[in-house]
Design an enzyme around this catalytic site. Structure first.
Site, short mmCIF file in Angstrom:
data_model
loop_
_atom_site.label_atom_id
_atom_site.label_comp_id
_atom_site.label_asym_id
_atom_site.label_seq_id
_atom_site.Cartn_x
_atom_site.Cartn_y
_atom_site.Cartn_z
CG ASP A 108 -1.97 -0.95 1.00
OD1 ASP A 108 -2.21 -1.31 -0.01
OD2 ASP A 108 -2.76 -1.35 2.19
N GLY A 109 1.88 1.16 0.67
CA GLY A 109 2.90 2.29 0.65
C GLY A 109 3.53 2.93 -0.61
CD GLU A 162 -3.05 8.67 7.24
OE1 GLU A 162 -1.99 8.83 6.69
OE2 GLU A 162 -3.65 7.69 7.08
#
Length: 249
Positions: A49-50, A116
């Site tokens: 995901d990074g 976020e």
């Protein structure tokens, strides 16, 4: 069609390149994300995901992304190195996409976040005073180590570790949650992504998706961006969500 393959490690890149060429797709390899990725028809991300978050930080206009997970959880990815060929062929032939909102932050006007925006103390282990406003209405003032404004996609990221709820990926919302609040019984807020969020703090840093950060004192505004993240449609995204969340840690 032209595809960009962005990889963290090159162990599977040759197989991916060959699979794309069998689909009559031109391929260019990148070992680092680049603004050039906007010029391709789609992107194949090889990593976790990074890796996808790093790709998105470079893009405003986002071509569809197909993720091959060589990391741990892979909530944003579509396939593993063992089964990617079938899923990639299906994705390229159907070319169905889904869009997830990203958010902008006034402190970093050139950066968009999928997961976020985090507001943290500049000094480790020192609390900050945070005021929170939603559409101009003051919601709370609180002492804490920091504050997270997460999207529904980010509900399984930093917000999850701070005690936030898991939100299904197709429910567009902001999750507002403090980090280590100095108060009994504080609960997260979940509000529409059409709202404008303002966070006021001093001696703080603001971080987008754990990647880019800047110092700030005063007020920042966080809003839904007009430029979403675009992924190839993953019919198993909701079905796989809770099993993957249970596997975290």
């Amino acid at each position: 069609m032209r595809a960009a393959v962005v990889y963290k490690t090159d162990g599977h890149v040759k197989r991916i390149e060959e699979a794309l060429k069998r689909l009559e797709v031109e391929v260019e390899l990148f070992n680092q994300p680049s603004e050039e990725l906007e010029n391709f028809d789609f992107i194949v991300s090889v990593g976790g995901d990074g890796t996808i978050l790093r790709i998105l930080q470079k893009l405003k206009r986002c071509p569809p992304i197909f993720g091959i997970n060589t990391g741990r959880v892979g909530l944003l990815t579509h396939a593993s190195p063992e089964n990617f060929e079938v899923e990639l062929k299906k994705a390229v032939e159907k070319f169905e996409v889904e869009r997830f909102p990203r958010v902008s932050c006034s402190a970093m006007p050139d950066v968009l976040a999928l997961n976020e925006i985090a507001v943290l103390s500049r000094k480790p282990a020192k609390m900050i005073d945070v005021a929170l406003r939603v559409d101009g209405v003051e919601v709370d003032r609180i002492r804490c180590d920091g504050f997270i404004v997460a999207t529904q996609i980010g509900s399984t990221g930093y917000a999850f570790s701070a005690g936030g709820p898991v939100v299904e990926p197709y429910l567009e919302c902001f999750i507002l949650i403090p980090i280590a609040p100095f108060r009994f019984g504080w609960k997260p807020y979940v509000v529409s992504m059409e709202r404008k969020i303002e966070v006021i703090a001093e001696k703080a840093i603001v971080v987008a998706d754990g990647q880019k950060s800047v110092d700030f004192d005063g007020e920042i505004t966080i809003e839904k961006s007009e430029f979403p993240a675009v992924f190839f449609k993953n019919e198993k995204r909701f079905r796989n969500l809770f099993g993957k969340v249970r596997s975290i840690g």
